[in-house]
Motif scaffolding. Structure first.
Motif, short mmCIF file in Angstrom:
data_model
loop_
_atom_site.label_atom_id
_atom_site.label_comp_id
_atom_site.label_asym_id
_atom_site.label_seq_id
_atom_site.Cartn_x
_atom_site.Cartn_y
_atom_site.Cartn_z
N SER A 20 -7.80 40.18 -36.48
CA SER A 20 -8.24 38.79 -36.39
C SER A 20 -9.57 38.66 -35.67
CB SER A 20 -7.15 37.94 -35.73
OG SER A 20 -7.50 37.59 -34.42
N CYS A 21 -10.30 37.60 -36.05
CA CYS A 21 -11.60 37.33 -35.43
C CYS A 21 -11.38 36.34 -34.29
CB CYS A 21 -12.55 36.72 -36.46
SG CYS A 21 -14.06 36.08 -35.71
N HIS A 22 -11.85 36.70 -33.11
CA HIS A 22 -11.64 35.83 -31.96
C HIS A 22 -12.67 34.70 -31.87
CE1 HIS A 22 -8.82 38.75 -29.62
NE2 HIS A 22 -8.38 38.41 -30.80
N LEU A 23 -13.58 34.65 -32.83
CA LEU A 23 -14.53 33.54 -32.84
C LEU A 23 -14.13 32.47 -33.84
CD1 LEU A 23 -17.98 35.36 -32.55
CD2 LEU A 23 -16.82 34.02 -30.80
N CYS A 24 -13.67 32.88 -35.04
CA CYS A 24 -13.39 31.87 -36.07
C CYS A 24 -11.94 31.91 -36.55
CB CYS A 24 -14.32 32.05 -37.26
SG CYS A 24 -13.92 33.45 -38.30
N ASN A 25 -11.12 32.78 -35.95
CA ASN A 25 -9.70 32.89 -36.31
C ASN A 25 -9.45 33.44 -37.72
OD1 ASN A 25 -8.88 31.98 -33.80
ND2 ASN A 25 -9.05 29.85 -34.45
N TYR A 26 -10.46 34.00 -38.36
CA TYR A 26 -10.25 34.67 -39.64
C TYR A 26 -9.21 35.77 -39.45
CZ TYR A 26 -11.28 38.15 -43.28
OH TYR A 26 -11.18 39.08 -44.28
N GLU A 27 -8.30 35.92 -40.43
CA GLU A 27 -7.28 36.96 -40.31
C GLU A 27 -7.29 37.85 -41.55
OE1 GLU A 27 -3.52 35.06 -39.49
OE2 GLU A 27 -4.09 34.71 -37.40
N ASN A 79 -15.81 44.43 -39.25
CA ASN A 79 -16.29 43.21 -38.62
C ASN A 79 -15.74 41.99 -39.34
OD1 ASN A 79 -17.87 44.19 -36.51
ND2 ASN A 79 -19.62 44.53 -37.88
N CYS A 80 -15.82 40.85 -38.68
CA CYS A 80 -15.45 39.60 -39.34
C CYS A 80 -16.50 39.34 -40.43
CB CYS A 80 -15.45 38.45 -38.35
SG CYS A 80 -15.19 36.85 -39.15
N PRO A 81 -16.06 38.96 -41.65
CA PRO A 81 -17.05 38.68 -42.70
C PRO A 81 -17.90 37.43 -42.40
CG PRO A 81 -14.81 38.22 -43.47
CD PRO A 81 -14.68 38.84 -42.12
N HIS A 82 -17.45 36.60 -41.45
CA HIS A 82 -18.17 35.35 -41.17
C HIS A 82 -18.91 35.35 -39.84
CE1 HIS A 82 -15.84 33.88 -44.53
NE2 HIS A 82 -14.76 34.29 -43.91
N CYS A 83 -18.59 36.33 -38.97
CA CYS A 83 -19.16 36.32 -37.63
C CYS A 83 -19.66 37.72 -37.28
CB CYS A 83 -18.12 35.94 -36.58
SG CYS A 83 -17.23 34.43 -36.96
ZN ZN Z 1 -15.10 35.20 -37.53
#
Ligand code: ZN
Ligand code: ADP
Length: 735
Positions: free
Chosen positions: A470-477, A452-456
């Motif tokens: 990549s995270c499609h909510l916050c663009n974390y890669e 999972n995204c560590p932020h979302c």
């Molecule tokens: Zn995210």
């Protein structure tokens, strides 16, 4: 108002009440509601807007207004702004941001530059020219070649001199040096071939006559133009706009997204040429300011743009068109006011006595219900214009395909056959899948831990081209893609699942080695103008297949497309939201509508695991009225809009406890303050329970009207640790 001594001013700060200021005698003649002013607030200089003038005040000590700005808010927009602030429960300074583009709000002035003109006649000038030498002669020569005059900067560049010879010539009254205003508004484009009206067919004519009646009478009325894809709605809009402009009035034309509706925009531009202002996000501040000014003066009488264009200060508004009125891009969801431009368009029309046309092949349930109840005037276009026919839609049961393939497969046999045929005969196809990336999730094969995204609270998507997650909510890669599971420490254990557009493209190339594809999704359209470039390449026949997300579903016209493949039509039906069926129906109908738009017969293959689902069935028959009848019953049964109104309150905070605690307090307060017939849902985490390290909870309130709810919420003091967003008439009750 005569003898006005005070002005109620909304200062552009987070303080949601007007303050009284004294109007100095020398400003009394110029000030009126809507005027932008400079005032002091706690010794700090601020900008603000005059709400109204009055000759008394309750405040003991009022400060004087310091200065007036030249640009002001027209009175109809000020009225609309007040309505918006009330209905959508928004502080006024947020509403001002909609009404005035930033350069106007900040008091940016017109750009002025020095302009040089000869004060002598041409023969006189030619004569003196021979008497001068050097730099002065050169300047006079250039002036001879520019009888209308020339900008000082340009003259200096051409002559290659300093400014002093020009000053000297000005002193002896040979030339003048005066500041003039420079127009930075978007250039009127004369390069377009002007298109003429088409002769309307019977259905178009009938709709047009009804609309014309409203336009000619100069009264407010809302028309719903429900016309199947390619039925010629745009032609009706164009002729309605033409009539409006003939009457000396202005028109607004809203599109969901400029980049995705370039064809419609081009058609407007070629029909109305220099009268059109097209507002897009990439205008510079200077361009935006001058365009705004010219709209206000009436130089531009047609304004085309996304939802924010609704607040253009047009002169003498006669018509508002909302194209693709069902589109969710019309709703602002991330910031207050969470307004819906379609609904606000109707209110603006009412305040301005203007005609409003809402158009769609898949009207929103709300609008269609309003049309059936007689609140809106309904017109239907049931046939495609221009001798085209609606496509034949075939449902494909993917459960059977999985059985045949002994596991998951992206494409059914029928779709592959149909694609093969198109490639052979040189016709084009669209493949629609509403997920981008290669795999939509990755999890450990040993312990099932999901990456999972560590932020979302969402799983990471694998993008093969860039080899990242990549995270499609916050663009974390995440790069490189990990090989070891964080949780159980197993190595090379990740299993990737779920297909996106990138995988579709690769799979097609594996099956048809010669195939030419173009992919259109958020990954391939990051750069300015890339949508347009890709659309044009496809239309020019540079690819056999266009693969894309919902971006390819909007009103585009590709004459050579005869096949549309919809890969997973039903996925979104699983979302626990009262609008899920409506969205799925709209998406399928819109994307199907891209097929068979010329004399070539079109076909749509709809892959689904829920072939019996009524929404899928109605979509396959392209039967909107049947879908509506079924949907409205379930809305009535569960008391969802349009039977009721909703307000969604979202609580966001870095601390999950703080968000939940505040949500509970507000809910308790609402329970005690609202009459019994309001229904308060329990507090639940939002569908995306965490975004960018912020926890999100929501509470839904349902009632016959929203005013009692917003009246309680509006004056509440803000909690510094929890952000509260009030969404009146939310589109989604899940995300
Ligand atoms: Zn995210
Ligand atoms: P919609 O806006 O309903 O999707 P369009 O206005 O784009 O439909 O029309 C589809 C096609 O039919 C366009 O190519 C348009 O030029 C053509 N068309 C529309 N009205 C007429 C008409 N009355 N006669 C001939 N062609 C028409």
């Amino acid at each position: 108002m005569e003898n006005a001594l005070y002005a109620a001013v909304y200062v552009d700060v987070a303080l949601d009440k007007p303050l009284d200021y004294a109007v100095p005698a020398h400003l009394i003649d110029q000030i009126r509601p809507g005027t932008r002013v400079k005032v002091l607030l706690q010794k700090r200089s601020c900008t603000g807007t005059v709400l109204h003038l009055k000759n008394y005040t309750d405040s003991k000590k009022t400060q004087p207004i310091q200065e007036l700005f030249p640009d002001s808010i027209p009175s109809d927009l000020l009225q609309l702004g007040s309505w918006l602030a009330k209905y959508y429960c928004a502080p006024f300074f947020k509403v001002i941001k909609l009404l005035l583009p930033p350069p106007i709000r900040k008091g940016m002035e017109e750009k002025r530059q020095l302009f040089v003109q000869s004060l002598l006649s041409r023969p006189q000038l030619a004569e003196i020219c021979t008497k001068h030498r050097g730099a002065q002669a050169k300047i006079l020569e250039i002036l001879l070649r520019h009888p209308q005059g020339i900008l000082l900067t340009e003259l200096l560049e051409k002559a290659g001199t300093s400014r002093s010879p020009i000053t000297t010539l000005a002193e002896v009254k040979i030339l003048s040096l005066e500041p003039i205003a420079i127009d930075r508004s978007i250039l009127a484009d004369h390069d377009f071939f002007q298109t003429k009206h088409k002769t309307l067919n019977n259905e178009q004519e009938e709709a047009f006559q009804k609309i014309l009646k409203t336009i000619n009478s100069g009264t407010f009325e809302t028309h719903l133009l429900y016309g199947v894809t390619g039925s010629g709605k745009t032609e009706v809009y164009l002729q309605a706009i033409d009539r409006t402009l003939e009457l000396g009035k202005s028109a607004l034309f809203l599109v969901p997204e400029i980049a995705l509706t370039s064809q419609t925009v081009e058609r407007l531009r070629s029909r109305f040429q220099e009268k059109v202002a097209i507002l897009h996000h990439r205008l510079s501040n200077g361009e935006r300011r001058d365009t705004w000014q010219k709209i206000r003066e009436g130089t531009f009488s047609l304004v085309v743009g996304p939802r924010s264009a609704l607040f253009s200060p047009v002169k003498n508004l006669g018509l508002i068109v909302v194209d693709e009125e069902h589109d969710s891009a019309y709703k602002q969801t991330d910031d207050t006011p969470c307004y819906h431009a379609r609904d606000v368009a109707v209110v603006r029309g009412k305040f301005s006595n203007a005609a409003v046309i809402l158009g769609s092949a898949t009207p929103s349930v709300e609008s269609y219900a309003n049309a059936l109840s007689g609140k809106y005037i309904l017109s239907q276009l049931t046939l495609r214009a221009d001798h085209a026919h609606l496509p034949a839609v075939r449902l494909i049961d993917m459960r059977r395909e999985f059985d045949k393939a002994k596991g998951f497969t992206l494409f059914s046999e029928s779709l592959l056959e149909a694609l093969k045929k198109r490639i052979e005969i040189g016709e084009q196809s669209l493949i629609f899948l509403n997920r981008r990336g290669f795999h939509t999730s990755a999890s450990c094969g040993v312990c099932a831990h999901v990456l999972n995204c560590p932020h979302c609270s969402i799983s990471l998507t694998f993008h093969k081209g860039k080899n990242i997650l990549s995270c499609h909510l916050c663009n974390y890669e995440l790069f490189p893609v990990p090989s070891q599971c964080q949780s159980c420490k197993a190595v090379d254990c990740f299993k990737f699942r779920g297909a996106g557009t990138e995988q579709v493209e690769q799979a097609l190339h594996a099956i048809f080695p010669q195939i030419r594809t173009i992919r259109l999704d958020a990954d391939t359209t990051r750069h300015k103008g890339s949508h347009d470039k890709l659309f044009k390449q496809f239309r020019a026949g540079k690819a056999d297949v266009l693969i894309g997300t919902q971006m390819i579903a909007k009103g585009l016209h590709f004459p050579s497309v005869t096949l549309v493949g919809v890969l997973n039509a039903d996925a979104a039906l699983q979302i626990p939201d009262f609008r899920a069926a409506e969205h799925v129906f709209q998406l399928i109908t819109q994307v199907s509508g891209r097929s068979g738009r010329s004399s070539l017969k079109g076909e749509v293959l709809l892959q689904t695991q829920l072939p019996e689902h009524p929404t899928i069935q109605h979509a396959a028959r392209l039967d909107y009225p049947a879908f509506f009848r079924e949907e409205i019953e379930s809305r009535k049964m569960f008391n969802f809009p349009p039977t009721s109104h909703l307000v969604k309150i979202t609580f966001t905070s870095k601390s999950s406890e703080a968000a939940l605690k505040h949500a509970k307090e507000i809910r308790t307060l609402l329970i005690s303050a609202l009459p019994r017939d309001f229904e308060l849902h329990p507090i639940i985490p939002c569908g995306y329970a965490k975004i960018k390290d912020h926890y999100r909870f929501q509470c839904l309130v349902k009632g016959e009207t929203t005013r009692p709810i917003t009246e309680i919420l509006k004056p509440l003091p803000r909690n510094p640790h929890v952000h509260l967003l009030v969404d009146v008439d939310p589109l989604s009750t899940f995300f």
